[in-house]
Design an enzyme around this catalytic site. Sequence first.
Site, PDB file in Angstrom:
ATOM      1  N   HIS A 100       0.826  -1.216   0.000  1.00  0.00           N
ATOM      2  CA  HIS A 100       0.000   0.000   0.000  1.00  0.00           C
ATOM      3  C   HIS A 100       0.858   1.263   0.000  1.00  0.00           C
ATOM      4  CE1 HIS A 100      -3.806  -2.170   0.663  1.00  0.00           C
ATOM      5  NE2 HIS A 100      -3.085  -2.971   1.412  1.00  0.00           N
ATOM      6  N   ASN A 157     -10.236  -3.255   1.814  1.00  0.00           N
ATOM      7  CA  ASN A 157      -9.906  -3.188   0.393  1.00  0.00           C
ATOM      8  C   ASN A 157     -11.164  -2.934  -0.424  1.00  0.00           C
ATOM      9  OD1 ASN A 157      -7.138  -3.791   0.769  1.00  0.00           O
ATOM     10  ND2 ASN A 157      -7.550  -5.985   0.767  1.00  0.00           N
TER      11      ASN A 157
END
EC number: 1.11.1.6
Length: 705
Positions: A85, A158
Amino acid sequence: MSSTDTDRKPVTLGEEKVQRGAGGETHQTAHGDVPTLTTQQGVPVADDQNTLKAGARGPSLLEDFHFREKIFHFDHERIPERVVHARGYGAHGFFELTHSLSDITRADVLQRVGERVPAFVRFSTVAGSKGSFDVARDARGFAVKLYTKEGNWDLVGNNIPVFFIQDAIKFPDMVHAVKEEPDRAFPQAQSAHDNFWDFISLTPESMNMIMWVMSDRGIPRSFRFMEGFAVHTFRFVTADGKSTFAKFHWKPKQGLQSVVWNEAVKINGADPDFHRRDLWNAIQAGNYPEWELGVQLFDDEFADTFDFDILDATKLIPEELVPVQPVGRLVLDRMVDNFFAETEQVAFCTQNVVPGIDFTNDPLLQGRNFSYLDTQLKRLGGPNFTHIPINAPKCPFHHFQQDGHGAMHNPKGRVNYEPNSWGGEAGGPRENPQKGFTSYPQDVEGRKERVRSEKFADHYSQARQFYKSQTEVEQTHIQQAITFELSKVETPAIRARVVSHLLNIDTGLAQAVADGLGLEKLPEAAPPASKVIDLPESPALSILKNGPTTFEGRKIGVLITNGADDAILEALEKTAKAEGVDLELVAPHIGGIKTSSGRHVPAGQRVPGGPSVLYDAVVLLLTEDGAKQLANDADAKDFVTDAYAHAKFIAHVPEAAPLLKKAGLTDDALDEGVITLEKPSSVPEFVKTCRALRFWAREAKVHAV
């Protein structure tokens, strides 16, 4: 289970009345002017004397976030880019409760309808580095920090509701496999290589997630047009200890939308910051993105009868079985003041929950609770990352943690420990068993061993359900995506092994991929670990079955030249504004053009810098001379051919015929998605047609393989 007032005996310690626990430990509680002891996140602490254990004599549990935060801070009192990320983008906003859950949970933020709390959201790709491009095929992080009155609550999820692995012990392997191969340091931000697919082919639990990532969900059009999921099953807990299982969903009010693969590749070349720019422009223009928070609520009885284990993060609960109930809305209305100070330094931890929300025994969640804190300590230089303003709670907080790198505040006075005999304000904060966080007292027993539940063994049924729930267009995209990825895999055995898993999902899918790879024959199906179930289709899993009803929030690119019909341009401007659509002019010169009435209109892009991949639909507003001139320009021809190949709606005035012809759009290529604007009154119907987002019927004509 934490001790409570009923488990404790009152005693007098010096001049202060305290309580003794069952083990003889001293408990000093908050009262009067004595503040409540909290974690660094501002979450009230119920018991500061005992770690969370599986029974009074049982082992301490990994999920005890208060203990871990406290001991980690102590370990770091003496005094890098995210591993995953890394490429992210954040914005501020608020969460507003629309439906009270007071009968389900004691969580303060879910009690009072209409009440708002500040929020910060960070969107991200998973595999790429900080400098990678936005529209990679990847899962997207959707991390939400809510600054509640009882501490920070982080919903770290997510844009896909399932994950690759079931147990956190496999997370390092999964990430190592998907990252660039270490001997060559490429490919960047891509899973199309041997290591990733080798891991996947040997990890059948990943097949459900593979269907999602290889679908259009893996290449979203915008952060604003994608769903978010907390992935795991959590618990809601009431004040009297009643538990309800919960799964969290963020549903975009703007609707779902993705791009196609060829388009994504070209977007990354034209504008690697495509998603960042889109969010920035929308918020700066006052088009605030909004999501609805929904919850799936169910009890132990449902959990016991569900075909899969609710603790398995590679599975979801179909909305048709347990409807998503709306409870609130998330609105992003302000960009950060400084990207590094806020978006880069924000620290999300799955362990950050508030009283009334608790964990389950999901082994992936349990591992994330441990890993995220450790990661933030390493990345942000020490245990005081909560002192950074973006991470600090906005409610009162009191604790005895001190010193370490980056300490912005320390306990005042002489007292930096408890229990102590100083009493009153001088004695500092005390635990609060009534207000503080208490874990749901779930009965736990069993052998200590490294095993998985047998209900974790079905790796294909939900993958099959997902694939069969897609439209034919979406299924074709999945076939093409897997074929593309495996075509980059150099080892034939890995390709064949993946196809052997696909045979357990859908034979048509496996055959299409095998044909695309040129396999001479299909391999034998991989032996499933448990029986594969034919589950009913779930329409909620498809993007195209849940498309938006308006074209709001999208963008039309107008290829325009001097002398363009001013009346049609005015109609486009008026209709786009009414629909909530952004209109951008693409002209031969950035200075703009003069319309047929002599009106000067500035351009947003030059032709070479404004390819049609940046827009959701396009208009060719040209004079005949202008069309003839652009017919000799490669960029202008690409503008038309790409829009056509990507199944976008194309509107044009009759004068644009020379460019259409040169771009290959002769009479036999024209279809219902190519619309002639004869007059200004034709414009509203064109924009209305664009609500379908794409003319998918064209796709089969433009792809020979």
